[in-house]
Design an enzyme around this catalytic site. Structure first.
Site, PDB file in Angstrom:
ATOM      1  N   CYS A   2      15.854  -2.367  -4.124  1.00 17.42           N
ATOM      2  CA  CYS A   2      17.137  -2.056  -4.749  1.00 17.42           C
ATOM      3  C   CYS A   2      18.011  -1.208  -3.821  1.00 17.42           C
ATOM      4  CB  CYS A   2      16.913  -1.270  -6.030  1.00 17.42           C
ATOM      5  SG  CYS A   2      15.841  -2.108  -7.189  1.00 17.42           S
ATOM      6  N   ARG A  27      17.817  -5.736   2.553  1.00 17.99           N
ATOM      7  CA  ARG A  27      16.616  -5.118   1.994  1.00 17.99           C
ATOM      8  C   ARG A  27      15.977  -5.982   0.902  1.00 17.99           C
ATOM      9  NH1 ARG A  27      17.142   0.865   2.641  1.00 17.99           N
ATOM     10  NH2 ARG A  27      15.800   1.016   0.841  1.00 17.99           N
ATOM     11  N   TRP A  74      16.201  -5.431  -7.307  1.00 17.88           N
ATOM     12  CA  TRP A  74      15.022  -6.231  -6.984  1.00 17.88           C
ATOM     13  C   TRP A  74      14.095  -6.052  -8.183  1.00 17.88           C
ATOM     14  CZ3 TRP A  74       9.716  -5.699  -5.899  1.00 17.88           C
ATOM     15  CH2 TRP A  74       9.143  -6.741  -5.151  1.00 17.88           C
ATOM     16  N   ASN A  98      16.905   3.198  -8.813  1.00 17.28           N
ATOM     17  CA  ASN A  98      15.901   2.592  -7.922  1.00 17.28           C
ATOM     18  C   ASN A  98      14.553   3.198  -8.262  1.00 17.28           C
ATOM     19  OD1 ASN A  98      17.927   1.337  -6.581  1.00 17.28           O
ATOM     20  ND2 ASN A  98      17.584   2.322  -4.599  1.00 17.28           N
ATOM     21  N   GLY A  99      13.515   2.378  -8.307  1.00 17.04           N
ATOM     22  CA  GLY A  99      12.182   2.921  -8.555  1.00 17.04           C
ATOM     23  C   GLY A  99      11.626   2.422  -9.872  1.00 17.04           C
ATOM     24  N   GLU A 477      -0.929 -10.043  12.911  1.00 14.52           N
ATOM     25  CA  GLU A 477       0.530  -9.901  12.888  1.00 14.52           C
ATOM     26  C   GLU A 477       1.219 -11.266  13.036  1.00 14.52           C
ATOM     27  OE1 GLU A 477       2.683  -7.936  12.006  1.00 14.52           O
ATOM     28  OE2 GLU A 477       4.499  -8.420  13.095  1.00 14.52           O
ATOM     29  N   LYS A 481       3.738 -12.850  10.238  1.00 17.68           N
ATOM     30  CA  LYS A 481       5.111 -13.245  10.557  1.00 17.68           C
ATOM     31  C   LYS A 481       5.363 -14.674  10.109  1.00 17.68           C
ATOM     32  CE  LYS A 481       6.532 -10.459  11.191  1.00 17.68           C
ATOM     33  NZ  LYS A 481       6.514  -9.021  11.238  1.00 17.68           N
ATOM     34  N   GLU A 484       5.465 -15.006   6.252  1.00 19.49           N
ATOM     35  CA  GLU A 484       6.658 -14.372   5.684  1.00 19.49           C
ATOM     36  C   GLU A 484       7.886 -15.257   5.793  1.00 19.49           C
ATOM     37  OE1 GLU A 484       6.785 -10.586   8.056  1.00 19.49           O
ATOM     38  OE2 GLU A 484       7.428  -9.770   6.127  1.00 19.49           O
ATOM     39  N   HIS A 500     -18.175 -17.379  10.211  1.00 19.69           N
ATOM     40  CA  HIS A 500     -18.752 -16.726   9.028  1.00 19.69           C
ATOM     41  C   HIS A 500     -18.021 -17.116   7.745  1.00 19.69           C
ATOM     42  CE1 HIS A 500     -21.466 -14.375  11.458  1.00 19.69           C
ATOM     43  NE2 HIS A 500     -20.455 -14.176  12.288  1.00 19.69           N
ATOM     44  N   LYS A 599      13.086  -5.594   2.466  1.00 21.02           N
ATOM     45  CA  LYS A 599      12.927  -4.943   3.769  1.00 21.02           C
ATOM     46  C   LYS A 599      12.220  -3.608   3.617  1.00 21.02           C
ATOM     47  CE  LYS A 599      13.513  -4.299   8.162  1.00 21.02           C
ATOM     48  NZ  LYS A 599      12.514  -4.979   9.010  1.00 21.02           N
TER      49      LYS A 599
HETATM   50  C1  AGP Z   1       7.051  -6.887   8.157  1.00 16.31           C
HETATM   51  O1  AGP Z   1       7.437  -8.099   8.688  1.00 16.31           O
HETATM   52  C2  AGP Z   1       7.090  -6.788   6.726  1.00 16.31           C
HETATM   53  N1  AGP Z   1       8.295  -7.216   6.156  1.00 16.31           N
HETATM   54  C3  AGP Z   1       6.375  -5.646   6.049  1.00 16.31           C
HETATM   55  O2  AGP Z   1       5.030  -5.923   6.170  1.00 16.31           O
HETATM   56  C4  AGP Z   1       6.651  -4.194   6.524  1.00 16.31           C
HETATM   57  O3  AGP Z   1       6.139  -4.013   7.810  1.00 16.31           O
HETATM   58  C5  AGP Z   1       6.004  -3.216   5.536  1.00 16.31           C
HETATM   59  O4  AGP Z   1       6.582  -3.397   4.280  1.00 16.31           O
HETATM   60  C6  AGP Z   1       6.117  -1.788   5.967  1.00 16.31           C
HETATM   61  O5  AGP Z   1       7.432  -1.360   6.043  1.00 16.31           O
HETATM   62  P1  AGP Z   1       7.803  -0.018   6.768  1.00 16.31           P
HETATM   63  O6  AGP Z   1       7.475  -0.182   8.211  1.00 16.31           O
HETATM   64  O7  AGP Z   1       9.274   0.138   6.542  1.00 16.31           O
HETATM   65  O8  AGP Z   1       7.005   1.069   6.158  1.00 16.31           O
END
Ligand code: AGP
Length: 604
Positions: A2, A27, A74, A98-99, A477, A481, A484, A500, A599
């Site tokens: 949000c 975000r 959100w 927010n929250g 990672e 990526k 996502e 395994h 974000k």
């Molecule tokens: C990364 O591509 C992600 N969107 C997500 O995993 C992100 O790294 C995670 O939410 C942590 O965010 P921050 O670094 O702002 O704490």
């Protein structure tokens, strides 16, 4: 997640609020709304879906209002509907939130039994109804805000406007909130992110938890007052200039922010090493010389957690210091064993990730030192840490983190070298320079072989990324990526772990992205052989000129690993960033704002 933007001043609030909300779009959100004061009445305009939906509703009305609050939501409590969008309001107040209000459902039941009516399914409306109830009892806004806030539990930020004045009120608990002021233009602002206020508010205030801020626009200046919940004046806030710039808000020649941010990496690596080795950051790192902790507790989420895995390797292997890396949402509830002299190290791009902040709080309660590796200066993590190591990545707009990851790892590496007393070793500087040079080479040719490989594999059913040792975090990672932004199933595994279990998945529709570094080469190659034997499609990323193994792969991406003994994973990772980008583009997804993602994850 949000986003909040509020304005009060002589101008029309609509412009800065919509501009601020646009900046916070990256975000992630699913509905948007604004409350304005029109003909002395609080008028709410809101709409589910993209901000453009709200903008077209507003443009039909051409409203002018000296005060307003806007929000991008959100969804957490209640579906994505216009009714559930914020602001929530009545004849007295309008509120954005927010929250999460954790005790919302029991409070709502009570309020309904007292005769109050709710227009939405949100937890946020509970705050509005409480505020209204207390105001009807006391006639005092500040007192009612305080009472309502004391009644709810959970982490939240609220901004409130009222029908009877043009004041903006706000307060928060473990959620980002910033108050802005432009004394020259007599304008008061509030937001959940200083980025929304760049170019508007040169002066920022960061109230601490449980501090009510009241902004009033007077004939000569803006008056910003802070109160404790017992309504005595408070000095629990920090003040700073808004140091952010607008450069990051445009894509330049790039089609997506993510692409721009990948390309920014070589330049940012150079800048960061100059800052920490030769510039202002040197004194921060010098403070680590000879530093030892019996245990480092690294916590983070998502990509930042992967950076933590890399940094742990440095601390263990270069410094021979013990380090644990935990996912923040796990660490906070596991009753971690924390002892004096140990250090909590929190890694976060935004510095606002709720779970990571909770871990920081936990370490503070246990009286252990808290360090951060963070991008956003002035964020909650930054403000609450004993020591900060900024990564200076600039604003990262793409939801999929790219440059922040690279710079988080590099910062951790520099911390490790600082503890070792190695900062003046010329080999360190030249390794970092070489990294930036090699990444620049990949960027220059990314439309060639990497795009071609993506074209060949993008339609496949699933992707398994494998790597050993220092490449294992990169396998995780790379898979994150891809899932996502391309919405395909992808997993990262330690190469030796395949047999395994996950090897059962391998068939001719599964792609194995195999990272084969020069270290443990034969062992990793034998893992590739295992996949090959089961007809998996193999994309191998390995040392160039490794002709004997190239034939094993369906597609071979040869890299020059020489001269990068500690940093080669970051080099390989850029290849994975490009692969994910090209695959997502071929699939036609929303690369910068992938579905369901935010974000900055400011709720638990
Ligand atoms: C990364 O591509 C992600 N969107 C997500 O995993 C992100 O790294 C995670 O939410 C942590 O965010 P921050 O670094 O702002 O704490």
């Amino acid at each position: 997640m949000c986003g909040i933007v509020g304005y009060s001043g002589p101008g029309n609030s609509v412009g800065p609020i919509l501009e601020g909300l646009t900046r916070l779009e990256y975000r992630g959100y699913d509905s948007a709304g604004i409350c304005l004061k029109l003909n002395g009445q609080l008028e709410i305009i809101k709409k589910e879906g993209k901000l453009d939906n709200l903008k077209s509703l507003i443009s039909e009305k051409h409203p002018f209002s000296n005060i307003g609050i806007g929000h991008t939501r959100w969804a957490t409590h209640g579906g994505v509907t216009t009714d559930n969008a914020h602001p929530h309001g009545n004849e007295l107040f309008a509120v954005v939130h927010n929250g999460i209000i954790e005790n919302a459902s029991s409070l709502k039941k009570e309020l309904i039994s007292e005769g109050y009516v709710f227009k939405s399914q949100t937890d946020s409306e509970v705050f509005l109804v409480l505020l209204t109830k207390y105001f009807k009892q006391t006639g005092q806004t500040l007192q009612s805000i305080s009472k309502a806030f004391n009644t709810i539990s959970g982490n939240s930020a609220f901004v409130i406007m009222e029908k009877s004045t043009d004041k903006l009120y706000c307060l928060k608990r473990s959620a980002p909130l910033v108050v802005g002021e432009n004394d020259e233009t007599r304008e008061a602002y509030v937001s959940s992110d200083p980025f929304a206020l760049v170019g508007y508010a040169p002066k920022l205030y960061f109230p601490q938890d449980g501090v009510i801020c009241e902004s009033t626009v007077l004939a000569t200046h803006v008056q910003v007052k802070f109160f404790e919940l017992d309504l005595t004046p408070s000095n629990r806030y920090k003040t700073q200039g808004n140091v952010m710039t607008m450069d990051s808000t445009t894509k330049g020649p790039y089609e997506h922010f993510m692409l721009k941010e990948i390309h920014e990496q070589p330049g940012l690596i150079d800048k960061l090493s100059a800052f920490y080795l030769k510039g202002e950051g040197r004194s921060v790192l010098n403070g680590l010389s000879g530093f030892q902790s019996p245990m480092w507790h690294l916590t983070a989420c998502g990509t930042a957690w992967h950076a933590g895995l890399m940094i742990r390797n440095y601390f263990e292997q270069i410094n021979r210091q013990r380090a644990s890396v935990e996912i923040a949402s796990e660490f906070r509830y596991k009753q971690p064993i924390l002892n004096k002299e140990e250090v909590g190290l929190f890694i976060s791009q935004s510095g606002e990730t709720a779970d990571t902040l909770a871990c920081q709080e936990l370490c503070q309660e246990q009286k252990i030192k808290t360090f951060s590796i963070v991008n956003v200066e002035g964020s909650t993590l930054f403000r609450n840490a004993d020591k900060n190591f900024l990564i200076h990545a600039g604003v990262e707009i793409g939801v999929a983190s790219t440059k922040a990851f690279t710079l988080q790892v590099l910062t951790g590496y520099l911390m490790s070298q600082a503890m070792k007393g190695n900062l003046d070793d010329p080999k360190l500087f030249s390794e970092i320079q070489l990294l930036s040079h090699r990444i620049a080479e990949i960027c220059a040719h990314s439309d060639g072989v990497l795009k071609e490989v993506a074209e060949k594999i993008y339609a496949q059913k699933g992707f398994i990324f494998t790597g050993r040792g220092k490449y294992f975090p990169i396998a995780l990672e790379g898979a994150l990526k891809l899932k996502e932004i391309a919405y395909v199933h992808a997993e990262g595994y330690a190469a030796g772990e395949l047999k395994h279990g996950p090897i059962a998945l391998i068939d001719e529709n599964i792609v194995n992205i195999a990272i084969v570094g020069p270290e443990l080469l034969e062992k990793t190659i034998s893992n590739v052989e295992e996949v090959k034997a089961r007809r998996g499609i193999i994309v191998m990323i390995g040392p160039k000129d490794l002709t004997e193994y190239e034939e094993l792969a369906d597609f071979y991406i040869g890299l020059n690993f020489e001269g990068l003994p500690n940093l080669s994973p970051l080099y390989v990772n850029v290849v994975l960033q490009f692969l994910a980008y090209h695959i997502a583009k071929l699939k036609g997804t929303d690369i910068d704002k992938p579905r369901n993602l935010a974000k900055s994850v400011t709720v638990e």
